[in-house]
Design a protein around this motif. Structure first.
Motif, PDB file in Angstrom:
ATOM      1  N   UNK A 124       9.650 -15.373  -2.050  1.00  0.00           N
ATOM      2  CA  UNK A 124      10.172 -15.576  -0.699  1.00  0.00           C
ATOM      3  C   UNK A 124      10.342 -14.270   0.074  1.00  0.00           C
ATOM      4  N   UNK A 125      10.278 -13.166  -0.626  1.00  0.00           N
ATOM      5  CA  UNK A 125      10.522 -11.879   0.034  1.00  0.00           C
ATOM      6  C   UNK A 125       9.670 -10.820  -0.653  1.00  0.00           C
ATOM      7  N   UNK A 126       9.042  -9.942   0.122  1.00  0.00           N
ATOM      8  CA  UNK A 126       8.213  -8.882  -0.445  1.00  0.00           C
ATOM      9  C   UNK A 126       8.794  -7.533  -0.071  1.00  0.00           C
ATOM     10  N   UNK A 127       9.173  -6.762  -1.079  1.00  0.00           N
ATOM     11  CA  UNK A 127       9.660  -5.404  -0.869  1.00  0.00           C
ATOM     12  C   UNK A 127       8.731  -4.445  -1.618  1.00  0.00           C
ATOM     13  N   UNK A 128       8.795  -3.182  -1.264  1.00  0.00           N
ATOM     14  CA  UNK A 128       7.872  -2.205  -1.839  1.00  0.00           C
ATOM     15  C   UNK A 128       8.616  -0.972  -2.339  1.00  0.00           C
ATOM     16  N   UNK A 129       8.288  -0.553  -3.551  1.00  0.00           N
ATOM     17  CA  UNK A 129       8.823   0.698  -4.066  1.00  0.00           C
ATOM     18  C   UNK A 129       7.885   1.819  -3.615  1.00  0.00           C
ATOM     19  N   UNK A 130       8.445   2.742  -2.835  1.00  0.00           N
ATOM     20  CA  UNK A 130       7.646   3.820  -2.253  1.00  0.00           C
ATOM     21  C   UNK A 130       8.272   5.176  -2.595  1.00  0.00           C
ATOM     22  N   UNK A 219      13.175   1.895  -2.099  1.00  0.00           N
ATOM     23  CA  UNK A 219      12.602   0.698  -1.485  1.00  0.00           C
ATOM     24  C   UNK A 219      12.366   0.943   0.005  1.00  0.00           C
ATOM     25  N   UNK A 220      11.215   0.511   0.487  1.00  0.00           N
ATOM     26  CA  UNK A 220      10.797   0.832   1.851  1.00  0.00           C
ATOM     27  C   UNK A 220      11.773   0.397   2.925  1.00  0.00           C
ATOM     28  N   UNK A 221      12.339  -0.812   2.809  1.00  0.00           N
ATOM     29  CA  UNK A 221      13.185  -1.329   3.887  1.00  0.00           C
ATOM     30  C   UNK A 221      14.484  -0.535   4.022  1.00  0.00           C
ATOM     31  N   UNK A 222      14.960   0.019   2.900  1.00  0.00           N
ATOM     32  CA  UNK A 222      16.182   0.825   2.965  1.00  0.00           C
ATOM     33  C   UNK A 222      15.940   2.100   3.768  1.00  0.00           C
ATOM     34  N   UNK A 223      14.773   2.700   3.578  1.00  0.00           N
ATOM     35  CA  UNK A 223      14.449   3.921   4.316  1.00  0.00           C
ATOM     36  C   UNK A 223      14.262   3.616   5.799  1.00  0.00           C
ATOM     37  N   UNK A 224      13.583   2.514   6.103  1.00  0.00           N
ATOM     38  CA  UNK A 224      13.360   2.180   7.514  1.00  0.00           C
ATOM     39  C   UNK A 224      14.682   2.036   8.260  1.00  0.00           C
ATOM     40  N   UNK A 240      -1.687   6.878  -5.291  1.00  0.00           N
ATOM     41  CA  UNK A 240      -1.928   6.017  -6.457  1.00  0.00           C
ATOM     42  C   UNK A 240      -1.570   4.557  -6.162  1.00  0.00           C
ATOM     43  N   UNK A 241      -0.844   4.357  -5.051  1.00  0.00           N
ATOM     44  CA  UNK A 241      -0.423   3.012  -4.666  1.00  0.00           C
ATOM     45  C   UNK A 241       1.075   2.825  -4.797  1.00  0.00           C
ATOM     46  N   UNK A 242       1.649   2.049  -3.893  1.00  0.00           N
ATOM     47  CA  UNK A 242       3.059   1.663  -3.990  1.00  0.00           C
ATOM     48  C   UNK A 242       3.156   0.459  -4.926  1.00  0.00           C
ATOM     49  N   UNK A 243       4.383   0.093  -5.283  1.00  0.00           N
ATOM     50  CA  UNK A 243       4.591  -1.071  -6.149  1.00  0.00           C
ATOM     51  C   UNK A 243       5.152  -2.213  -5.305  1.00  0.00           C
TER      52      UNK A 243
END
Length: 281
Positions: A124-130, A219-224, A240-243
């Protein structure tokens, strides 16, 4: 006569309010979704479904699972729906017969790899480790672009991450690294030699923003959110790619509120639910 009419109107309004309150069904959600985000989701869902009250228990993934396990052992599971950040959790719950399948209509809009084909859970939700970094101290050629920049001796004692036992998202990240050629478990063995700080995902982001750390797994949304408020923090998508971390939702098999639970699951993957997520991170 006018006063009597007004009084009767007030009584009728109060009566209907009481009836609505009495007939509203309550479902309980166990989740690791950040409190401010899930509070806004609750508000939007209830406004669209005034006959359902959404109660929330919110904590880290491991604490959510510990509570669920304790209640299972006691024979008194209180959760109707669970929403945490790890697909493997749902496979375990499915194997233990703790999830009830539901073929959500809105699933037709999801990529097939983001939900269980039998309907036991949905991403239901997509987050990214960056890779997050401090923009005040790292500029120009010093801006990182690779996960291996975290292993640079120059940044010893100035990097950080959460941990698999604290964060479901970092648990997924650890697994992704361990199974990726060129990274592997060896990466974390080298990372440990950097004396990295360990904190929640939010804690690591704050430490980077203050300059206590220069970079780290975030996590990307925290930084934004922090960047929008003026904090000296940003992130890059490592070469190399985010997760990507899909956060699934599923219905607990012991629920007595299956119909209301179905409506919340369907809402969470609907256009309206996803719009609310986009607005809140």
């Amino acid at each position: 006569m006018k006063k009597i009419f007004v009084s009767l109107s007030v009584i009728i309004i109060l009566l209907f309010s009481c009836i609505s309150s009495i007939t509203a069904e309550t479902i309980t959600l166990y989740t690791s979704v950040p409190q401010n985000i899930i509070d806004n989701i609750k508000k939007d869902f209830e406004s669209r479904n005034p006959d359902i009250n959404l109660e929330i228990y919110r904590s880290g993934t491991n604490k959510v699972l510990a509570k669920l396990t304790a209640e299972k052992d006691a024979g008194n599971i209180k959760a109707d729906v669970i929403w945490v950040a790890d697909f493997s959790v749902y496979e375990n719950l499915k194997e233990d017969n703790l999830l009830r399948p539901y073929q959500a209509p809105e699933a037709k809009y999801l990529p097939k790899e983001y939900y269980d084909s039998e309907g036991y859970y949905y991403g239901a939700r997509l987050i990214n480790m960056v890779l997050g970094y401090n923009t005040r101290f790292l500029r120009g050629n010093n801006i990182p672009d690779s996960w291996f920049d975290l292993l640079d001796p120059r940044f010893k004692n100035k990097v950080g991450s959460s941990s698999p036992d604290r964060s479901g998202a970092f648990f997924v990240t650890t697994g992704a690294f361990a199974t990726t050629p060129g990274l592997g478990w060896e990466y974390f063995e080298k990372f440990a030699k950097q004396n990295p700080a360990s904190d929640s995902n939010t804690g690591i982001a704050k430490k980077i923003a203050t300059g206590e750390l220069l970079m780290g797994f975030v996590l990307d949304y925290k930084i934004r959110k922090m960047k929008q408020k003026g904090s000296p923090i940003d992130f890059v998508w490592p070469k190399e790619g985010a997760v990507m971390v899909p956060s699934p939702i599923g219905i607990i098999s012991t629920t007595d509120n299956f119909e209301a639970s179905k409506r919340f699951v369907n809402y969470s993957i609907s256009r309206e639910g996803q719009h609310e997520f986009a607005q809140n991170g």
